[in-house]
Motif scaffolding. Structure first.
Motif, PDB file in Angstrom:
ATOM      1  N   GLY A 231       0.851  -1.223  -0.063  1.00 15.97           N
ATOM      2  CA  GLY A 231       0.195  -0.150  -0.071  1.00 15.97           C
ATOM      3  C   GLY A 231       0.909   1.332   0.067  1.00 15.97           C
ATOM      4  O   GLY A 231       2.121   1.052   0.124  1.00 15.97           O
ATOM      5  N   ASP A 232       0.327   2.227   0.067  1.00 14.80           N
ATOM      6  CA  ASP A 232       1.000   3.494  -0.007  1.00 14.80           C
ATOM      7  C   ASP A 232       1.350   3.894   1.366  1.00 14.80           C
ATOM      8  O   ASP A 232       0.644   3.825   2.300  1.00 14.80           O
ATOM      9  CB  ASP A 232      -0.078   4.775  -0.482  1.00 14.80           C
ATOM     10  CG  ASP A 232      -0.250   4.473  -2.074  1.00 14.80           C
ATOM     11  OD1 ASP A 232      -1.250   4.764  -2.478  1.00 14.80           O
ATOM     12  OD2 ASP A 232       0.745   4.331  -2.704  1.00 14.80           O
ATOM     13  N   ALA A 233       2.675   4.378   1.357  1.00 16.42           N
ATOM     14  CA  ALA A 233       3.252   4.643   2.828  1.00 16.42           C
ATOM     15  C   ALA A 233       4.142   5.899   2.612  1.00 16.42           C
ATOM     16  O   ALA A 233       4.540   6.064   1.687  1.00 16.42           O
ATOM     17  CB  ALA A 233       3.951   3.482   3.340  1.00 16.42           C
ATOM     18  N   PRO A 234       4.261   6.798   3.580  1.00 17.76           N
ATOM     19  CA  PRO A 234       5.360   8.151   3.495  1.00 17.76           C
ATOM     20  C   PRO A 234       6.695   7.245   3.156  1.00 17.76           C
ATOM     21  O   PRO A 234       6.995   6.242   3.762  1.00 17.76           O
ATOM     22  CB  PRO A 234       5.115   8.400   4.949  1.00 17.76           C
ATOM     23  CG  PRO A 234       3.896   7.943   5.713  1.00 17.76           C
ATOM     24  CD  PRO A 234       3.739   6.337   5.198  1.00 17.76           C
ATOM     25  N   ALA A 235       7.572   8.202   2.947  1.00 12.69           N
ATOM     26  CA  ALA A 235       8.891   7.965   2.818  1.00 12.69           C
ATOM     27  C   ALA A 235       9.605   7.457   4.000  1.00 12.69           C
ATOM     28  O   ALA A 235       9.184   7.932   5.140  1.00 12.69           O
ATOM     29  CB  ALA A 235       9.652   9.280   2.447  1.00 12.69           C
ATOM     30  N   ALA A 236      10.503   6.387   4.035  1.00 18.93           N
ATOM     31  CA  ALA A 236      11.008   5.862   5.117  1.00 18.93           C
ATOM     32  C   ALA A 236      12.088   6.719   5.584  1.00 18.93           C
ATOM     33  O   ALA A 236      12.836   7.683   4.949  1.00 18.93           O
ATOM     34  CB  ALA A 236      11.869   4.458   4.765  1.00 18.93           C
ATOM     35  N   THR A 237      12.016   6.701   7.013  1.00 21.01           N
ATOM     36  CA  THR A 237      13.166   7.642   7.509  1.00 21.01           C
ATOM     37  C   THR A 237      14.589   6.780   8.019  1.00 21.01           C
ATOM     38  O   THR A 237      15.537   7.386   8.258  1.00 21.01           O
ATOM     39  CB  THR A 237      12.736   8.088   8.949  1.00 21.01           C
ATOM     40  OG1 THR A 237      12.546   7.050   9.919  1.00 21.01           O
ATOM     41  CG2 THR A 237      11.406   8.896   8.869  1.00 21.01           C
ATOM     42  N   GLY A 238      14.465   5.586   8.159  1.00 22.15           N
ATOM     43  CA  GLY A 238      15.570   4.649   8.527  1.00 22.15           C
ATOM     44  C   GLY A 238      15.453   3.913   9.630  1.00 22.15           C
ATOM     45  O   GLY A 238      15.675   3.048   9.906  1.00 22.15           O
ATOM     46  N   ARG A 239      14.375   4.520  10.363  1.00 25.57           N
ATOM     47  CA  ARG A 239      14.137   3.879  11.694  1.00 25.57           C
ATOM     48  C   ARG A 239      12.840   2.975  11.689  1.00 25.57           C
ATOM     49  O   ARG A 239      11.901   3.470  11.496  1.00 25.57           O
ATOM     50  CB  ARG A 239      13.821   4.892  12.987  1.00 25.57           C
ATOM     51  CG  ARG A 239      15.066   5.605  13.184  1.00 25.57           C
ATOM     52  CD  ARG A 239      14.837   6.717  14.444  1.00 25.57           C
ATOM     53  NE  ARG A 239      13.689   7.863  13.737  1.00 25.57           N
ATOM     54  CZ  ARG A 239      14.535   8.930  13.065  1.00 25.57           C
ATOM     55  NH1 ARG A 239      15.468   8.984  12.455  1.00 25.57           N
ATOM     56  NH2 ARG A 239      13.394   9.610  12.723  1.00 25.57           N
ATOM     57  N   ILE A 240      13.281   1.865  11.641  1.00 29.26           N
ATOM     58  CA  ILE A 240      11.902   0.744  11.327  1.00 29.26           C
ATOM     59  C   ILE A 240      10.801   0.767  11.983  1.00 29.26           C
ATOM     60  O   ILE A 240       9.712   0.810  11.636  1.00 29.26           O
ATOM     61  CB  ILE A 240      12.864  -0.613  11.336  1.00 29.26           C
ATOM     62  CG1 ILE A 240      11.788  -1.591  10.897  1.00 29.26           C
ATOM     63  CG2 ILE A 240      12.956  -1.205  12.903  1.00 29.26           C
ATOM     64  CD1 ILE A 240      12.112  -3.058  10.518  1.00 29.26           C
ATOM     65  N   GLY A 241      11.064   1.197  13.471  1.00 35.26           N
ATOM     66  CA  GLY A 241       9.511   1.361  14.265  1.00 35.26           C
ATOM     67  C   GLY A 241       8.933   2.545  13.799  1.00 35.26           C
ATOM     68  O   GLY A 241       7.486   2.275  13.519  1.00 35.26           O
ATOM     69  N   ASP A 242       9.500   3.621  13.627  1.00 34.25           N
ATOM     70  CA  ASP A 242       8.779   4.856  13.157  1.00 34.25           C
ATOM     71  C   ASP A 242       8.262   4.636  11.790  1.00 34.25           C
ATOM     72  O   ASP A 242       7.393   5.184  11.631  1.00 34.25           O
ATOM     73  CB  ASP A 242       9.801   5.927  13.266  1.00 34.25           C
ATOM     74  CG  ASP A 242      10.205   6.375  14.432  1.00 34.25           C
ATOM     75  OD1 ASP A 242      11.258   7.242  14.506  1.00 34.25           O
ATOM     76  OD2 ASP A 242       9.480   5.902  15.361  1.00 34.25           O
ATOM     77  N   ASP A 243       9.046   3.994  10.870  1.00 35.02           N
ATOM     78  CA  ASP A 243       8.556   3.837   9.488  1.00 35.02           C
ATOM     79  C   ASP A 243       7.352   2.973   9.363  1.00 35.02           C
ATOM     80  O   ASP A 243       6.462   3.266   8.666  1.00 35.02           O
ATOM     81  CB  ASP A 243       9.889   3.164   8.560  1.00 35.02           C
ATOM     82  CG  ASP A 243      10.784   4.163   8.323  1.00 35.02           C
ATOM     83  OD1 ASP A 243      12.099   3.745   8.091  1.00 35.02           O
ATOM     84  OD2 ASP A 243      10.444   5.571   8.897  1.00 35.02           O
ATOM     85  N   LEU A 244       7.456   1.871  10.010  1.00 39.26           N
ATOM     86  CA  LEU A 244       6.075   1.061  10.064  1.00 39.26           C
ATOM     87  C   LEU A 244       5.098   1.595  10.721  1.00 39.26           C
ATOM     88  O   LEU A 244       3.873   1.215  10.307  1.00 39.26           O
ATOM     89  CB  LEU A 244       6.567  -0.489  10.803  1.00 39.26           C
ATOM     90  CG  LEU A 244       7.819  -1.120  10.101  1.00 39.26           C
ATOM     91  CD1 LEU A 244       7.974  -2.684  10.709  1.00 39.26           C
ATOM     92  CD2 LEU A 244       7.514  -1.155   8.492  1.00 39.26           C
ATOM     93  N   ALA A 245       5.127   2.223  11.906  1.00 37.63           N
ATOM     94  CA  ALA A 245       4.050   2.843  12.339  1.00 37.63           C
ATOM     95  C   ALA A 245       3.427   3.766  11.320  1.00 37.63           C
ATOM     96  O   ALA A 245       2.347   4.271  11.338  1.00 37.63           O
ATOM     97  CB  ALA A 245       4.567   3.693  13.799  1.00 37.63           C
ATOM     98  N   ALA A 246       4.230   4.695  10.750  1.00 34.03           N
ATOM     99  CA  ALA A 246       3.767   5.932   9.801  1.00 34.03           C
ATOM    100  C   ALA A 246       3.284   5.089   8.658  1.00 34.03           C
ATOM    101  O   ALA A 246       1.991   5.618   8.168  1.00 34.03           O
ATOM    102  CB  ALA A 246       4.805   6.411   9.354  1.00 34.03           C
ATOM    103  N   ALA A 247       3.699   3.931   8.273  1.00 34.92           N
ATOM    104  CA  ALA A 247       3.048   3.053   6.923  1.00 34.92           C
ATOM    105  C   ALA A 247       1.489   2.529   7.560  1.00 34.92           C
ATOM    106  O   ALA A 247       0.699   2.943   6.802  1.00 34.92           O
ATOM    107  CB  ALA A 247       3.782   1.994   6.701  1.00 34.92           C
ATOM    108  N   ARG A 248       1.350   2.134   8.589  1.00 35.20           N
ATOM    109  CA  ARG A 248       0.132   1.618   9.120  1.00 35.20           C
ATOM    110  C   ARG A 248      -0.886   2.927   9.251  1.00 35.20           C
ATOM    111  O   ARG A 248      -1.848   2.843   8.864  1.00 35.20           O
ATOM    112  CB  ARG A 248       0.056   0.911  10.511  1.00 35.20           C
ATOM    113  CG  ARG A 248       0.820  -0.113  10.249  1.00 35.20           C
ATOM    114  CD  ARG A 248       0.808  -1.110  11.643  1.00 35.20           C
ATOM    115  NE  ARG A 248       1.536  -2.455  11.472  1.00 35.20           N
ATOM    116  CZ  ARG A 248       2.706  -2.869  11.922  1.00 35.20           C
ATOM    117  NH1 ARG A 248       3.472  -1.966  12.651  1.00 35.20           N
ATOM    118  NH2 ARG A 248       3.226  -4.008  11.658  1.00 35.20           N
ATOM    119  N   ALA A 249      -0.312   3.969   9.981  1.00 38.45           N
ATOM    120  CA  ALA A 249      -1.340   5.095   9.897  1.00 38.45           C
ATOM    121  C   ALA A 249      -1.686   5.674   8.698  1.00 38.45           C
ATOM    122  O   ALA A 249      -2.826   6.191   8.459  1.00 38.45           O
ATOM    123  CB  ALA A 249      -0.454   6.217  10.562  1.00 38.45           C
TER     124      ALA A 249
END
Lengths: 265, 222
Positions: A231-249
């Protein structure tokens, strides 16, 4: 079919050599036939050296527990009443779950053959998974999400399940039905690769799907983890926890690609 | 489907006797035949302990068979699988082994056939699918390349030789390995592979110049 019953091979004998090599080949052949042909001492010494190197190639140790595995499977076969071992590379039925290359399932059920039940076990599963991957790739029923991987050493040898060494190549193929990204994180805080976008990736349409192929050199020690964002997700920052949370959001889903986490030292 | 006969044909009895005699005289560096282990294995078999017989053969030949499979197939998982299949087949067929060749020749035959089967199936599957990893023989063999602290010239030669071996096709590579790594004579290889001894000699005689040229291009002075 040869007299042993195994399939004929394209032997691919070496092509007819060029002149200098042809002279050497003829001399070597005569020597192998027990003759004593003349040859320049330097050339004879070179081949003696080469043959010595071939003899001295070191043994390569199988993974730990190999002997016990074989004895255990032999015991199982004996207690099952003389069960025939499954050939490496045996084709398994389509209903068998397809595991990523290099992964091992504990048990893979195999269809009954007219000679009796076949042995199921981790090593059979590994061979079956390899063939299963290629069956999938050949264009039989393609799932909306298909992932496979190999870890290759520099000399072309494919690593066993879950193992990787520094400078190996992690090669992942993922087929996604919708927008999505294949990401590789190192140590939970560095995004080392992302498909599409990175030069280590190629992405191409495959029917209604998109196939992403990643070839990543594991050139830094650390813990490498592969994730799939569907699905569509924001650009990754490199921190996996933050990235996956942002993707789910953002409404994307995180899928487990069933690829082990590699500890590279 | 009839069970495949893995026992060399009766007409090789003379060859087997000759090669066994020769094997005991060959330098141990070249010969892989473990006469004592085979004697223990066959004695255990005669006593009805097939498991102990298998154990003796695993101790003697398990690693060298794995090495052979790995160098032929270049896939650790596949090599281990084939190694297992080889010895499970040995375990299954030991009672029927007619002892007309050395056990080593018999096991080598099984290993060669299973490796070629696995290589052929893999090649056919790859031809039907889009390969995800292409051949890259320009890369130094990481598993064999000396580390930064290991400057031995011999180690460099070995690493280059491993890489050059990969340039040979699987059947040719297997033949070279059977000759030099497993220490089989051409007559033994003919029995194991099911091809004429002369054909195998031609194969090896053409492969060695290729290896030599490859090594010299890699900077190894022979």
């Amino acid at each position: 079919m040869t007299r042993d019953g195994h399939e004929p091979d394209d032997v691919q004998d070496p092509p007819a050599p060029r002149e200098a090599e042809a002279d050497d080949a003829a001399w070597l052949l005569a020597r192998m036939r027990g003759e004593s042909p003349a040859k320049e001492p330097s050339t004879a010494a070179a081949y003696a050296h080469l043959e010595g190197l071939l003899v001295d190639l070191p043994s390569m140790a199988p993974p730990k527990g190999w002997k016990e595995d074989i004895l255990r499977r032999a015991d199982e076969a004996a207690s099952s009443g003389g069960v025939e071992p499954v050939r490496a590379g045996a084709i398994v039925p389509a209903e068998t779950p397809v595991a990523p290359v290099g992964a091992r399932a504990d048990v893979i059920p195999l269809r009954r053959r007219h000679r009796g039940w076949l042995i199921a076990g981790p090593t059979v599963a590994a061979a079956a998974a390899t063939i299963g991957f290629f069956v999938m790739r050949a264009g039989t029923v393609a799932p909306a999400l298909g992932v496979s991987y190999v870890v290759a050493a520099g000399d072309g040898i494919t690593r066993g399940s879950g193992s990787a060494k520094l400078h190996d190549h992690l090669r992942v193929t993922a087929r996604l039905a919708d927008a999505g990204a294949l990401r590789v994180y190192r140590d939970d805080r560095v995004l080392v690769a992302e498909c599409p976008r990175d030069p280590v990736c190629t992405s191409r349409p495959t029917g209604k799907l998109t196939t992403h192929e990643l070839d990543l050199a594991l050139d830094a020690p650390g813990r490498y983890q592969v994730v799939l964002v569907v699905g569509d997700a924001p650009a990754a920052t490199g921190r996996i926890g933050d990235d996956l949370a942002a993707a789910r959001a953002a409404g994307a889903t995180i899928r487990d690609p069933k690829i082990p986490t590699f500890i590279v030292r | 489907m009839a069970r495949e006969s893995s026992e060399p044909a009766a007409h090789t009895r003379d060859v087997a006797a000759a090669t066994l005699a020769e094997a005991t005289q060959r330098p141990t560096k070249r010969s892989q035949i473990d006469i004592e282990a085979e004697a223990r294995a066959l004695a255990a078999l005669d006593a009805g302990d097939r498991r102990a017989a298998l154990g003796a053969l695993l101790d003697a030949y398990g690693v060298v068979i794995y090495s052979y499979c790995l160098r032929v197939l270049r896939d650790e998982t596949l090599a281990q699988d084939v190694q297992q299949v080889v010895f499970l087949e040995v375990h299954r067929d030991l009672p029927a082994f007619r002892r007309e060749s050395s056990v080593w020749t018999w096991i080598s035959r099984i290993a060669h056939n299973r490796c070629m089967d696995a290589a052929t199936r893999r090649r056919r599957e790859q031809q039907r699918s889009v390969p995800i990893d292409g051949e890259d023989d320009a890369v130094l063999p990481a598993s064999q390349t000396p580390g930064p602290d290991h400057t031995s010239e011999r180690a460099r030669w070995m690493a280059a030789l491993e890489r050059c071996l990969q340039r040979l096709s699987e059947p040719v590579r297997a033949t070279v390995l059977m000759k030099y790594q497993q220490g089989l004579t051409f007559d033994e290889m003919a029995v194991a592979v099911g091809e004429r001894s002369g054909t195998l000699q031609v194969r090896v005689s053409r492969a060695l110049p290729i290896l030599r040229q490859c090594l010299e291009r890699a900077g190894v002075s022979l």
